[in-house]
Design a protein around this motif. Structure first.
Motif, PDB file in Angstrom:
ATOM      1  N   GLU A 226       0.833  -1.214   0.000  1.00 16.25           N
ATOM      2  CA  GLU A 226       0.000   0.000   0.000  1.00 16.25           C
ATOM      3  C   GLU A 226       0.868   1.266   0.000  1.00 16.25           C
ATOM      4  OE1 GLU A 226      -2.646  -0.480   3.345  1.00 16.25           O
ATOM      5  OE2 GLU A 226      -3.942  -1.854   2.224  1.00 16.25           O
ATOM      6  N   TRP A 227       1.792   1.307  -0.957  1.00 18.42           N
ATOM      7  CA  TRP A 227       2.776   2.392  -0.988  1.00 18.42           C
ATOM      8  C   TRP A 227       2.147   3.764  -1.175  1.00 18.42           C
ATOM      9  CZ3 TRP A 227       3.938   5.509  -5.337  1.00 18.42           C
ATOM     10  CH2 TRP A 227       3.284   5.157  -6.533  1.00 18.42           C
ATOM     11  N   ARG A 228       0.977   3.824  -1.762  1.00 16.73           N
ATOM     12  CA  ARG A 228       0.346   5.128  -1.980  1.00 16.73           C
ATOM     13  C   ARG A 228      -0.243   5.722  -0.705  1.00 16.73           C
ATOM     14  NH1 ARG A 228      -3.144   3.828  -7.285  1.00 16.73           N
ATOM     15  NH2 ARG A 228      -3.350   1.861  -6.154  1.00 16.73           N
ATOM     16  N   THR A 229      -0.170   4.976   0.398  1.00 12.88           N
ATOM     17  CA  THR A 229      -0.572   5.511   1.704  1.00 12.88           C
ATOM     18  C   THR A 229       0.637   5.941   2.528  1.00 12.88           C
ATOM     19  OG1 THR A 229      -0.507   3.368   2.865  1.00 12.88           O
ATOM     20  CG2 THR A 229      -2.540   3.924   1.681  1.00 12.88           C
ATOM     21  N   TRP A 230       1.830   5.774   2.004  1.00 15.16           N
ATOM     22  CA  TRP A 230       3.046   6.124   2.739  1.00 15.16           C
ATOM     23  C   TRP A 230       3.206   7.641   2.829  1.00 15.16           C
ATOM     24  CZ3 TRP A 230       7.105   2.376   0.073  1.00 15.16           C
ATOM     25  CH2 TRP A 230       6.743   1.057   0.372  1.00 15.16           C
ATOM     26  N   PRO A 231       4.120   8.125   3.667  1.00 18.28           N
ATOM     27  CA  PRO A 231       4.361   9.569   3.756  1.00 18.28           C
ATOM     28  C   PRO A 231       4.670  10.189   2.387  1.00 18.28           C
ATOM     29  CG  PRO A 231       5.482   8.428   5.533  1.00 18.28           C
ATOM     30  CD  PRO A 231       4.941   7.359   4.636  1.00 18.28           C
TER      31      PRO A 231
END
Length: 235
Positions: A101-106
């Motif tokens: 879920e990289w699009r939720t990372w900082p």
């Protein structure tokens, strides 16, 4: 420094703050005790692809979680983009971004990944031949869950021999009628429909027609003419 080199360096800089794991738990049937030691023996950027490959295949499934994945991410993506692993394939490695879920990372981390993916695409598009192939690259990018529209917009310009040759190759090996042939495609995904619509719904055919009108070299004209029928929308 090229845009590609800068994108790789930024990945290392941005993810350099991620704490090195002290240990990496894994499935007892898949990962031997202490198998993580070679991975943690030195800087991330110095890990040999052959050493990293086993983790790359098991990451997020049977070995480690998102924290460990983020720690190794710059080297994982660098190796996968070069197709440096015998296994896993680039499509598998890049697909793990979606699992994490990289699009939720900082924001900074997300921007670094986006920049890396974008530059990988442009680095591929500007050169021909390439390894891995365009078929692999576009499928791997789609596996991350990214929007392919900017990639297809850039490809639509067909303003270089490399871009034309990539489309020719893709039509020959990556497209069969109304189906993309790469076995790693998720045929239910939005990206699959996005690329297939671009290829067979009219946009790619229009791009070929525009390139044909602007071209004067006979070999390039022949190549464009050869792929045009496969790109025409079905009646």
């Amino acid at each position: 420094m090229s845009g590609w080199e800068a994108a790789v360096r930024r990945m290392y800089d941005v993810f350099g703050h991620v704490t090195r794991p002290e240990r990496m738990d894994g499935c007892l049937h898949c990962v031997e005790p202490g198998q993580e030691r070679p991975l943690l023996a030195g800087p991330v950027g110095s890990i040999e692809a052959a050493v990293l490959a086993r983790y790359a295949a098991r990451a997020l499934n049977t070995w480690g979680g998102v924290a460990e994945f983020r720690y190794f991410l710059p080297r994982l993506l660098e190796c996968a983009a070069a197709d440096a692993f015998v296994y896993p394939d680039p499509e598998i490695v890049f697909g793990k971004l979606a699992s994490a879920e990289w699009r939720t990372w900082p924001d900074e981390e997300r921007d670094a990944v986006t920049g890396f993916l974008s530059e990988w695409w442009h680095e591929t598009l500007r050169r021909h031949p390439v390894h891995p192939s365009m078929d692999t690259v576009v499928c791997a990018l789609a596996a991350t869950g990214m929007d392919l529209a900017p990639c297809l917009q850039a490809w639509s310009r067909l303003d270089t021999d490399a871009a034309i040759n990539h489309l020719y190759d893709f039509v020959q090996t990556g497209l069969s009628g109304q189906r993309l042939t790469n076995a790693f495609w998720d045929r239910r995904s939005a990206a699959y429909r996005q690329l297939l619509t671009w290829l067979t719904g009219g946009p790619a055919a229009a791009a070929v027609e525009a390139a044909f009108a602007a071209e004067t070299r006979e070999p390039v004209l022949e190549r464009l003419a050869a792929i045009h029928p496969a790109l025409l929308p079905s009646p």
